[in-house]
Design an enzyme around this catalytic site. Sequence first.
Site, PDB file in Angstrom:
ATOM      1  N   ASP A  10       0.864  -1.189   0.000  1.00 16.65           N
ATOM      2  CA  ASP A  10       0.000   0.000   0.000  1.00 16.65           C
ATOM      3  C   ASP A  10       0.897   1.234   0.000  1.00 16.65           C
ATOM      4  O   ASP A  10       1.831   1.327   0.800  1.00 16.65           O
ATOM      5  CB  ASP A  10      -0.901  -0.001   1.241  1.00 16.65           C
ATOM      6  CG  ASP A  10      -1.968   1.088   1.211  1.00 16.65           C
ATOM      7  OD1 ASP A  10      -1.762   2.132   0.562  1.00 16.65           O
ATOM      8  OD2 ASP A  10      -3.019   0.897   1.859  1.00 16.65           O
ATOM      9  N   VAL A  12       0.475   4.008   1.210  1.00 17.80           N
ATOM     10  CA  VAL A  12       0.418   4.759   2.454  1.00 17.80           C
ATOM     11  C   VAL A  12       1.542   4.361   3.405  1.00 17.80           C
ATOM     12  O   VAL A  12       1.838   5.077   4.362  1.00 17.80           O
ATOM     13  CB  VAL A  12      -0.952   4.573   3.149  1.00 17.80           C
ATOM     14  CG1 VAL A  12      -1.052   3.208   3.812  1.00 17.80           C
ATOM     15  CG2 VAL A  12      -1.215   5.679   4.168  1.00 17.80           C
ATOM     16  N   SER A  13       2.191   3.238   3.119  1.00 11.98           N
ATOM     17  CA  SER A  13       3.264   2.722   3.969  1.00 11.98           C
ATOM     18  C   SER A  13       4.630   3.078   3.391  1.00 11.98           C
ATOM     19  O   SER A  13       4.958   2.640   2.285  1.00 11.98           O
ATOM     20  CB  SER A  13       3.138   1.195   4.092  1.00 11.98           C
ATOM     21  OG  SER A  13       4.355   0.602   4.469  1.00 11.98           O
ATOM     22  N   PRO A  14       5.465   3.842   4.116  1.00 10.10           N
ATOM     23  CA  PRO A  14       6.793   4.167   3.587  1.00 10.10           C
ATOM     24  C   PRO A  14       7.662   2.937   3.416  1.00 10.10           C
ATOM     25  O   PRO A  14       8.486   2.873   2.494  1.00 10.10           O
ATOM     26  CB  PRO A  14       7.370   5.120   4.653  1.00 10.10           C
ATOM     27  CG  PRO A  14       6.623   4.797   5.904  1.00 10.10           C
ATOM     28  CD  PRO A  14       5.248   4.428   5.450  1.00 10.10           C
ATOM     29  N   SER A  16       6.586   0.068   2.523  1.00 10.47           N
ATOM     30  CA  SER A  16       6.145  -0.545   1.271  1.00 10.47           C
ATOM     31  C   SER A  16       6.886   0.068   0.093  1.00 10.47           C
ATOM     32  O   SER A  16       7.290  -0.628  -0.839  1.00 10.47           O
ATOM     33  CB  SER A  16       4.632  -0.361   1.078  1.00 10.47           C
ATOM     34  OG  SER A  16       3.892  -1.219   1.924  1.00 10.47           O
TER      35      SER A  16
END
Length: 224
Positions: A10, A12-14, A16
């Site tokens: 996602d 929204v996840s750094p 990631s």
Amino acid sequence: MSGKITAYIDCVSPYSYLALLHLSRNTRALQSHDVEVDVVPVFLGGINVGSGNKPPWTLPAKAVYSTYDSARAKSYFGVPNLRTPQFFPILSLLPQRALVYIKATFPDIFLQTFIDICSAMWENGVDVSKPELLAEVLGKKFEEEQVREILGKANSPQYKGLLNTNTKEALDCGAFGCPWFWVSNAKGEEEPFFGSDRFHFMWQYLGLPWKDIELLPAMEKAKI
């Protein structure tokens, strides 16, 4: 050798984003070992709710630690401009649904587009949850008409449903955060891996040749 890495990601996840970068940098090496990589857009908010997990910044001790950990990760992965934008966190449904459509329709540039969206948010401070700003990011890879199509499809029941399906699939694989990996090796065995700092465990599980971190002794002073 052969195997498969399914990466549930996602924007929204750094972490990631860092995982995506690391996978892209190692694409050729993985292909040379017949290891398939499948990047699957998911909704981290749904994973947190479904698993009972909470974002790390909601726990003060984790929030303090994250300051140190993110600085280390920036250095290790070579992303010095990585920073948390003022508008964080975002509701990532729109960009994630758009990525589901892009993966299905434009598979050749899906991974790079995913990286571009993450980079826009985590390096350039662009709120990709806003349609007009996401459109600007997509406009660097797609024609204007294609951008309108992508955003339209992202709001359609079909791709809303597909993102939900992807998220449920990750939960069924035991996910409690992102990046989450489900890895199959040549023996037909399967195991989960969590986080952007578990690649060495994955390489080992897949039976790939890799170099471990080695601590070197101090050099002896030359005798005069």
